[in-house]
Structure formats: C-alpha cells, structure tokens
Design a protein around this motif. Structure first.
Motif, PDB file in Angstrom:
ATOM      1  N   GLU A  70      31.613  52.310  35.410  1.00 18.78           N
ATOM      2  CA  GLU A  70      32.152  51.059  34.871  1.00 18.78           C
ATOM      3  C   GLU A  70      31.302  50.563  33.696  1.00 18.78           C
ATOM      4  OE1 GLU A  70      34.122  47.104  36.915  1.00 18.78           O
ATOM      5  OE2 GLU A  70      32.254  47.859  37.733  1.00 18.78           O
ATOM      6  N   VAL A  71      29.981  50.695  33.808  1.00 12.99           N
ATOM      7  CA  VAL A  71      29.089  50.302  32.705  1.00 12.99           C
ATOM      8  C   VAL A  71      29.395  51.147  31.463  1.00 12.99           C
ATOM      9  CG1 VAL A  71      26.686  50.303  31.894  1.00 12.99           C
ATOM     10  CG2 VAL A  71      27.230  49.438  34.179  1.00 12.99           C
ATOM     11  N   GLY A  72      29.610  52.443  31.666  1.00 20.21           N
ATOM     12  CA  GLY A  72      29.961  53.326  30.556  1.00 20.21           C
ATOM     13  C   GLY A  72      31.274  52.929  29.913  1.00 20.21           C
ATOM     14  N   LEU A  73      32.267  52.580  30.740  1.00 19.69           N
ATOM     15  CA  LEU A  73      33.574  52.156  30.229  1.00 19.69           C
ATOM     16  C   LEU A  73      33.462  50.888  29.378  1.00 19.69           C
ATOM     17  CD1 LEU A  73      36.058  52.609  33.228  1.00 19.69           C
ATOM     18  CD2 LEU A  73      36.263  53.669  30.967  1.00 19.69           C
ATOM     19  N   GLY A 129      24.836  43.376  31.053  1.00 22.66           N
ATOM     20  CA  GLY A 129      25.847  42.471  31.590  1.00 22.66           C
ATOM     21  C   GLY A 129      25.373  41.033  31.656  1.00 22.66           C
ATOM     22  N   ILE A 130      24.156  40.816  32.179  1.00 18.59           N
ATOM     23  CA  ILE A 130      23.631  39.452  32.296  1.00 18.59           C
ATOM     24  C   ILE A 130      23.424  38.842  30.918  1.00 18.59           C
ATOM     25  CG2 ILE A 130      21.662  38.083  33.088  1.00 18.59           C
ATOM     26  CD1 ILE A 130      21.304  40.152  35.335  1.00 18.59           C
ATOM     27  N   THR A 131      22.823  39.616  30.019  1.00 23.81           N
ATOM     28  CA  THR A 131      22.551  39.123  28.662  1.00 23.81           C
ATOM     29  C   THR A 131      23.842  38.750  27.938  1.00 23.81           C
ATOM     30  OG1 THR A 131      20.612  40.564  28.562  1.00 23.81           O
ATOM     31  CG2 THR A 131      21.393  39.674  26.494  1.00 23.81           C
ATOM     32  N   ALA A 132      24.845  39.630  28.011  1.00 18.94           N
ATOM     33  CA  ALA A 132      26.128  39.374  27.344  1.00 18.94           C
ATOM     34  C   ALA A 132      26.808  38.129  27.925  1.00 18.94           C
ATOM     35  CB  ALA A 132      27.034  40.586  27.479  1.00 18.94           C
ATOM     36  N   GLY A 244      25.616  61.390  34.628  1.00 19.34           N
ATOM     37  CA  GLY A 244      26.938  61.993  34.468  1.00 19.34           C
ATOM     38  C   GLY A 244      28.046  60.959  34.570  1.00 19.34           C
ATOM     39  N   ALA A 245      27.922  60.037  35.549  1.00 18.81           N
ATOM     40  CA  ALA A 245      28.940  58.999  35.719  1.00 18.81           C
ATOM     41  C   ALA A 245      28.987  58.083  34.496  1.00 18.81           C
ATOM     42  CB  ALA A 245      28.647  58.183  36.975  1.00 18.81           C
ATOM     43  N   PHE A 246      27.813  57.732  33.973  1.00 18.11           N
ATOM     44  CA  PHE A 246      27.739  56.886  32.774  1.00 18.11           C
ATOM     45  C   PHE A 246      28.379  57.591  31.579  1.00 18.11           C
ATOM     46  CE2 PHE A 246      25.476  55.638  28.878  1.00 18.11           C
ATOM     47  CZ  PHE A 246      25.739  54.276  28.864  1.00 18.11           C
ATOM     48  N   ALA A 247      28.073  58.876  31.414  1.00 24.41           N
ATOM     49  CA  ALA A 247      28.650  59.651  30.315  1.00 24.41           C
ATOM     50  C   ALA A 247      30.172  59.703  30.433  1.00 24.41           C
ATOM     51  CB  ALA A 247      28.068  61.062  30.297  1.00 24.41           C
ATOM     52  N   GLY A 248      30.671  59.856  31.668  1.00 24.26           N
ATOM     53  CA  GLY A 248      32.123  59.881  31.885  1.00 24.26           C
ATOM     54  C   GLY A 248      32.775  58.587  31.435  1.00 24.26           C
ATOM     55  N   ILE A 261      42.210  51.914  32.440  1.00 25.11           N
ATOM     56  CA  ILE A 261      41.231  52.494  33.382  1.00 25.11           C
ATOM     57  C   ILE A 261      40.301  51.400  33.885  1.00 25.11           C
ATOM     58  CG2 ILE A 261      39.363  54.169  33.661  1.00 25.11           C
ATOM     59  CD1 ILE A 261      40.699  55.820  31.405  1.00 25.11           C
ATOM     60  N   GLU A 262      39.850  50.528  32.977  1.00 22.10           N
ATOM     61  CA  GLU A 262      38.965  49.423  33.376  1.00 22.10           C
ATOM     62  C   GLU A 262      39.637  48.548  34.421  1.00 22.10           C
ATOM     63  OE1 GLU A 262      36.492  47.103  30.629  1.00 22.10           O
ATOM     64  OE2 GLU A 262      37.224  48.424  29.044  1.00 22.10           O
ATOM     65  N   GLU A 263      40.913  48.229  34.219  1.00 19.50           N
ATOM     66  CA  GLU A 263      41.638  47.366  35.160  1.00 19.50           C
ATOM     67  C   GLU A 263      41.761  48.018  36.527  1.00 19.50           C
ATOM     68  OE1 GLU A 263      45.344  46.678  33.268  1.00 19.50           O
ATOM     69  OE2 GLU A 263      44.553  45.181  31.858  1.00 19.50           O
ATOM     70  N   ARG A 264      41.993  49.343  36.530  1.00 17.27           N
ATOM     71  CA  ARG A 264      42.217  50.035  37.800  1.00 17.27           C
ATOM     72  C   ARG A 264      40.917  50.357  38.545  1.00 17.27           C
ATOM     73  NH1 ARG A 264      46.418  50.588  34.709  1.00 17.27           N
ATOM     74  NH2 ARG A 264      48.497  51.163  35.473  1.00 17.27           N
ATOM     75  N   ILE A 265      39.786  50.428  37.836  1.00 16.77           N
ATOM     76  CA  ILE A 265      38.523  50.752  38.508  1.00 16.77           C
ATOM     77  C   ILE A 265      37.915  49.518  39.163  1.00 16.77           C
ATOM     78  CG2 ILE A 265      36.903  50.355  36.600  1.00 16.77           C
ATOM     79  CD1 ILE A 265      36.839  53.308  39.089  1.00 16.77           C
TER      80      ILE A 265
END
Length: 362
Positions: A70-73, A129-132, A244-248, A261-265
């Motif tokens: 999710e962070v990668g997305l 996330g916190i900073t943003a 790997g998850a972040f890269a994905g 994808i963001e909405e569904r995850i």
C-alpha cells in the motif's frame, strides 16, 4: 483446538485494535499508537489474553506485506525521481546521523556491533504518511519546505528498506563485515532497479490482460499476487520480503488502474495491518519499562527517544536553498512509524535484539 485459538485470538486482536485506535484518534493521535498499546495490554506482558501462535504470526507477516504494498501504491515514482539533489541530501543526512548516533550509543553501552547496527537502523526511517497528513491538515502541502520534506521522506523510506535488507542479511550470517554489507547493499539496489524497470514495462500488459477477465476480484487478486511474487523473489535472494512488496506497489502505481487497486486493497489492509501492529505491541514487556526497576529499560527508551528527535532535526541543516526554511524541514523529518517498527520486529525475530531492548525501541 488450534483453529479455535486462532479465531478467538483474531476476535480479541481486531476488537482491541479498533477500540484503542478509535480512542487514540479521538484525542488527535494516530490509530497505530492505539494498536501498539492494545497489543501490550492483551498480550503476555499484562492480561495474557492472546498469545502469538504460528498462525497469528503468519497473518501479521502477511499484514506487513500488504502495508508496504500500500505504501508503494501511494508513492509517486516520478515525484521520487524529481525530488532532486536537495531532497536527496536531506534524506541522506536524515539517515546517516540517526544511524551513527544510535550505533555509537549502543556500542558505548557495551552492546555488540550487530545489536548496535540494528538499533541505529531502527532510528533511520521517517514516516511519510504522518508527515504528509500533518502538512495537509495545516494546508501547507505546496510550501517549498513541505515539498523537500515529502521528497526526502520517500527517499528516506527507500534507503531505510535497503538498510533493512542489509541488516537482516547480516543477522542471518551472524556478523558485520564491510564485504557482506557491500554485497547486500548492491543486491538490494539491483533488485529494486531491475524489478522497477522490468515491472514498469510488463505492468501495462498485465493490467490490460486483467481488464479482459470477468471473475469477481480479479484486479485485486492479481495485483496482490504480483506483489507477493516479488516478495518471494526478494526472500529467495536473501533480501527482506517487504522490499518486494514495496516494489510491487511502486510498479502498479504507474498504471492506469492505480486508483482502483488502491480502493480495493484498503479493506484487505484494514483487516490484516492491525494484526501486525497489535502483535508488535504484544512482544513488549511493560515491566521492562518500569522506571524504578534496577534492570529496566526506561532510561534507554528516554535516551533513544531524545536521539530519535534531535538526530532527525539535523536533517534540516542539509538545506542549502535560500527559499526553503530549515526548521520546518528538520521537524518534518522527525515522525517515525511503520518502517521503524518493522526494523525492531526483524531484530527481535532474528534473535539479535533481546526483549528488554525491543521494549525500549518500540
């Protein structure tokens, strides 16, 4: 019996996470803090209502993969590439100084080089996330300082993930050597670069193929499969699975279906990510933070917290552009979140960090 134990454990974990998360948000704090505290309360350190069984541990590990996906997305590869030398310099200082000071403190206290490396690494990652969220609440996202901080925080997270890959690999070999660190660093950089370059070329074809399928949940299932496959490849070559998850996520963020994808995850993350943070809290022994206990870690926790703040403020000193104010940049780099907790958990899981030091770090 084991399945019933898992079901009861999940009920307690989810309820505790949501109740504590709601309480924290009502007083202006992040829900993650509530989830950590919930884990401390229901875990073995206090009430002992839930134990971390292998099944619950597996769900927590899956939760952290979903979190980094999710962070990668939510990351913007173009923004990252446009961050420029100013943001990159701020990120570098924001990683090097906390790492060096944390390492020096642990070494001075008599800990091994490996423990010192893990503690230093835990202090490096700023929470994007916190900073943003804070800049958005203040209506300052378009400020020059905000743009530098957000660019630096993204670079900071990637550097942090590379450091995690390195220190996890070092923990598996049992020692710290320049050759091992250099090899693992190169491996992590090459993996990220190759995965992103190849993935960006293949992702549009994958998304078009998925678009022709009619079965329910096709988009989210194949997206998660893509991220988990990259996580498995990362693990096979000796890197942390979360890289790997972040890269994905970073790759799929470049496609036209990113928003879908963001909405569904999000519902998947809402279920699994709190399991990870609650289990992080469950590993903390509150008695070890007793300020009156002879062998407690309260003093260490206070010193580490002070280092965590001051060392990140130093990142503001790396600002050289006249139009950018140093103090907002330094303060904006201070927040810590999920990546630091992942570091601490990795150290505990690898047997490098003891329970008392883990409590102080969290």
């Amino acid at each position: 019996m084991e399945f019933r134990e898992l079901l009861v454990g999940l009920v307690l974990v989810w309820l505790a996470a949501k109740v504590a998360g709601e309480a924290m948000e009502r007083i202006g704090q992040t829900a993650v803090l509530g989830e950590l505290l919930a884990g401390m309360i229901i875990g073995p350190g206090l009430l002992g209502l839930v134990l971390e069984t292998p099944a619950l541990h597996a769900l927590a590990e899956l939760g952290v993969l979903i979190l980094l996906f999710e962070v990668g997305l939510e990351s913007d590869l173009d923004e990252l590439l446009r961050a420029g030398p100013q943001a990159t310099l701020v990120a570098a200082v924001g990683v090097v100084v906390p790492f060096a000071v944390g390492f020096a403190l642990m070494h001075w206290l008599g800990h091994s080089a490996l423990v010192s490396v893990f503690v230093g690494a835990t202090l490096t990652a700023t929470s994007v996330g916190i900073t943003a969220r804070v800049f958005a609440d203040l209506g300052r996202l378009q400020d020059a300082a905000a743009k530098v901080v957000l660019g630096a925080a993204v670079v900071d997270d990637i550097l942090g993930l590379i450091i995690l890959a390195v220190v996890t690999g070092v923990a598996q070999t049992g020692g710290v050597s320049l050759a091992a660190v250099g090899l693992l660093s190169a491996k992590a950089v090459v993996f990220l670069a190759v995965a992103i370059v190849v993935g960006i070329r293949l992702a549009p074809t994958l998304i078009r193929w998925i678009g022709r399928l009619h079965a329910r949940g096709t988009l989210i299932v194949y997206s998660v499969v893509f991220a988990v496959a990259l996580a498995a490849i990362a693990d096979m070559i000796g890197l942390a699975t979360i890289i790997g998850a972040f890269a994905g996520g970073l790759i799929l963020a470049t496609t036209e279906r990113r928003t879908h994808i963001e909405e569904r995850i999000k519902p998947v993350a809402d279920l699994l990510v709190p399991v990870f943070f609650v289990t992080v809290g469950m590993k903390v022994q509150p008695a070890m933070l007793n300020p009156f206990a002879e062998d407690g870690q309260f003093g260490t926790a206070v010193v580490l917290s002070a280092i965590a703040v001051v060392s990140k403020l130093a990142a503001g000193l790396a600002v050289y552009q006249p139009s950018v104010r140093r103090w907002p940049v330094g303060v904006g780099m201070v927040p810590r979140g999920e990546v630091g907790l992942i570091f601490a958990g990795a150290g505990l899981a690898a047997g490098v960090i003891a329970n008392d030091l883990y409590a102080a770090l969290v």
